[in-house]
Scaffold this active site. Structure first.
Site, PDB file in Angstrom:
ATOM      1  N   ASP A   7      12.753 119.843 -17.145  1.00  0.00           N
ATOM      2  CA  ASP A   7      12.133 118.519 -16.981  1.00  0.00           C
ATOM      3  C   ASP A   7      13.226 117.508 -16.617  1.00  0.00           C
ATOM      4  O   ASP A   7      14.084 117.166 -17.443  1.00  0.00           O
ATOM      5  CB  ASP A   7      11.443 118.115 -18.289  1.00  0.00           C
ATOM      6  CG  ASP A   7      10.650 116.834 -18.129  1.00  0.00           C
ATOM      7  OD1 ASP A   7      11.236 115.809 -17.715  1.00  0.00           O
ATOM      8  OD2 ASP A   7       9.435 116.845 -18.377  1.00  0.00           O
ATOM      9  N   ASP A  10      13.528 114.253 -18.800  1.00  0.00           N
ATOM     10  CA  ASP A  10      14.094 114.521 -20.130  1.00  0.00           C
ATOM     11  C   ASP A  10      15.582 114.820 -20.046  1.00  0.00           C
ATOM     12  O   ASP A  10      16.358 114.402 -20.911  1.00  0.00           O
ATOM     13  CB  ASP A  10      13.369 115.706 -20.788  1.00  0.00           C
ATOM     14  CG  ASP A  10      12.003 115.295 -21.319  1.00  0.00           C
ATOM     15  OD1 ASP A  10      11.781 114.094 -21.529  1.00  0.00           O
ATOM     16  OD2 ASP A  10      11.156 116.194 -21.516  1.00  0.00           O
ATOM     17  N   ARG A  20       2.957 112.689 -14.756  1.00  0.00           N
ATOM     18  CA  ARG A  20       1.993 113.773 -14.588  1.00  0.00           C
ATOM     19  C   ARG A  20       1.255 113.988 -15.890  1.00  0.00           C
ATOM     20  O   ARG A  20       1.871 114.200 -16.925  1.00  0.00           O
ATOM     21  CB  ARG A  20       2.717 115.093 -14.270  1.00  0.00           C
ATOM     22  CG  ARG A  20       3.113 115.261 -12.883  1.00  0.00           C
ATOM     23  CD  ARG A  20       3.361 116.691 -12.509  1.00  0.00           C
ATOM     24  NE  ARG A  20       4.034 117.534 -13.477  1.00  0.00           N
ATOM     25  CZ  ARG A  20       4.309 118.813 -13.241  1.00  0.00           C
ATOM     26  NH1 ARG A  20       3.954 119.355 -12.094  1.00  0.00           N
ATOM     27  NH2 ARG A  20       4.924 119.544 -14.135  1.00  0.00           N
ATOM     28  N   THR A  31      -3.863 118.120 -16.724  1.00  0.00           N
ATOM     29  CA  THR A  31      -4.435 118.243 -15.378  1.00  0.00           C
ATOM     30  C   THR A  31      -3.362 118.342 -14.293  1.00  0.00           C
ATOM     31  O   THR A  31      -3.663 118.724 -13.162  1.00  0.00           O
ATOM     32  CB  THR A  31      -5.287 117.011 -15.052  1.00  0.00           C
ATOM     33  OG1 THR A  31      -4.402 115.867 -15.015  1.00  0.00           O
ATOM     34  CG2 THR A  31      -6.362 116.777 -16.103  1.00  0.00           C
TER      35      THR A  31
HETATM   36  C1  PRP Z   1       8.282 114.627 -12.819  1.00  0.00           C
HETATM   37  C2  PRP Z   1       9.125 114.413 -11.585  1.00  0.00           C
HETATM   38  C3  PRP Z   1       8.097 114.046 -10.554  1.00  0.00           C
HETATM   39  C4  PRP Z   1       6.893 114.856 -10.977  1.00  0.00           C
HETATM   40  C5  PRP Z   1       6.801 116.041 -10.043  1.00  0.00           C
HETATM   41  O1  PRP Z   1       7.951 113.428 -13.408  1.00  0.00           O
HETATM   42  O2  PRP Z   1      10.119 113.450 -11.771  1.00  0.00           O
HETATM   43  O3  PRP Z   1       7.778 112.662 -10.538  1.00  0.00           O
HETATM   44  O4  PRP Z   1       7.151 115.315 -12.307  1.00  0.00           O
HETATM   45  O5  PRP Z   1       5.646 116.739 -10.293  1.00  0.00           O
HETATM   46  P1  PRP Z   1       4.457 116.848  -9.233  1.00  0.00           P
HETATM   47  O6  PRP Z   1       5.066 117.130  -7.921  1.00  0.00           O
HETATM   48  O7  PRP Z   1       3.645 118.007  -9.765  1.00  0.00           O
HETATM   49  O8  PRP Z   1       3.688 115.549  -9.285  1.00  0.00           O
HETATM   50  P2  PRP Z   1       7.110 113.367 -14.772  1.00  0.00           P
HETATM   51  O9  PRP Z   1       5.643 113.311 -14.479  1.00  0.00           O
HETATM   52  O10 PRP Z   1       7.553 114.445 -15.706  1.00  0.00           O
HETATM   53  O11 PRP Z   1       7.449 111.950 -15.326  1.00  0.00           O
HETATM   54  P3  PRP Z   1       8.853 111.384 -15.878  1.00  0.00           P
HETATM   55  O12 PRP Z   1       9.771 111.282 -14.696  1.00  0.00           O
HETATM   56  O13 PRP Z   1       8.465 110.052 -16.407  1.00  0.00           O
HETATM   57  O14 PRP Z   1       9.376 112.313 -16.922  1.00  0.00           O
HETATM   58  N1  URA Z   2       8.739 117.859 -13.122  1.00  0.00           N
HETATM   59  C1  URA Z   2       9.951 118.215 -13.617  1.00  0.00           C
HETATM   60  O1  URA Z   2      10.682 117.374 -14.150  1.00  0.00           O
HETATM   61  N2  URA Z   2      10.327 119.498 -13.512  1.00  0.00           N
HETATM   62  C2  URA Z   2       9.554 120.445 -12.936  1.00  0.00           C
HETATM   63  O2  URA Z   2       9.972 121.614 -12.870  1.00  0.00           O
HETATM   64  C3  URA Z   2       8.288 120.052 -12.439  1.00  0.00           C
HETATM   65  C4  URA Z   2       7.917 118.756 -12.534  1.00  0.00           C
END
Ligand code: PRP
Ligand code: URA
Length: 209
Positions: free
Chosen positions: A200, A203, A104, A108
């Site tokens: 997150d 993380d 994400r 945005t």
């Molecule tokens: C997180 C999560 C989803 C997304 C959800 O990933 O694992 O993929 O956010 O958010 P959304 O429904 O608003 O799209 P992130 O983008 O943080 O990436 P990562 O798993 O690489 O940390």
């Molecule tokens: N992605 C995450 O990992 N946590 C949230 O709460 C939203 C998006």
């Protein structure tokens, strides 16, 4: 319209409470994500088609059931979805695994795709998309759009926590996709995080914060 299932099994609810706790460390967090994924897959596969086979026991020939067809593919959304793969393949070791890389954009909140590799025979498989978090829904919608281009038999979306905003958006974009979650939370905050959520997920699984 597709089904939304919130899994209220006591084991899942107990484990989810540990995940939410900010004092839960990476090692335990990772283990519990995997355990919850296994329990979710157990339930989400209850409608898999069976066929009758004959099995010779040491005593007699028995009419038994086996899962029929090519069956399953798991597709984690990177990164955090990777945390659910171990638990899923513990239960279904023969499943094929695809990967979709999305993150994400922090400003945005729109998903940015950086990788997509799916099993060659995915059109013969029931697909389970794995991602612990459904927030705005952007990542799930995008991932499922990519997978649908390859015509799988069916798609289900499994997440640990969903926000109402993401559920609504995903149902509107992909009304044929069942959504299974362990928790349905209150709302998104101004940064797009699920409240109360667990922070997150990526993380916390990989210890990158
Ligand atoms: C997180 C999560 C989803 C997304 C959800 O990933 O694992 O993929 O956010 O958010 P959304 O429904 O608003 O799209 P992130 O983008 O943080 O990436 P990562 O798993 O690489 O940390
Ligand atoms: N992605 C995450 O990992 N946590 C949230 O709460 C939203 C998006």
């Amino acid at each position: 319209m597709a089904k939304v299932i919130v899994m209220d099994h006591p084991l899942i609810q107990h484990k989810l409470s540990i995940l939410r706790d900010e004092n839960t460390g990476t090692n335990q967090f990772r283990g519990i994500v995997s355990e919850i994924a296994m329990l979710m897959i157990y339930d989400a596969t209850r409608d898999l088609p069976l066929e009758t086979v004959l099995v010779k026991t040491p005593i007699a020939v028995a009419e038994c059931k086996k899962i029929s067809g090519k069956t399953l593919a798991f597709v984690p959304i990177l990164r955090a979805g990777l945390g659910m793969v171990d638990g899923a393949i513990n239960l279904v070791p023969a499943a094929k695994i695809g990967h979709i890389g999305l993150y994400r954009d922090e400003e945005t909140l729109q998903p940015v795709e950086y990788f997509c590799k799916l099993p060659k025979d995915i059109e013969h498989r029931d697909v389970f998309v794995l991602d612990p978090m459904l927030a705005t829904g952007g990542s799930a919608i995008d991932a499922i759009t990519q997978i649908k281009k390859r015509n799988p038999l069916s798609i289900k979306f499994l997440c640990i926590i969903a926000a109402p905003e993401g559920l609504k958006a995903l149902q509107a974009a992909h009304p044929d996709v069942d959504i299974i979650c362990a928790g349905l939370d209150s709302h998104l905050n101004e940064n797009g995080y699920i409240v109360p959520g667990l922070g997150d997920a990526g993380d916390r699984i990989f210890g990158t914060k």
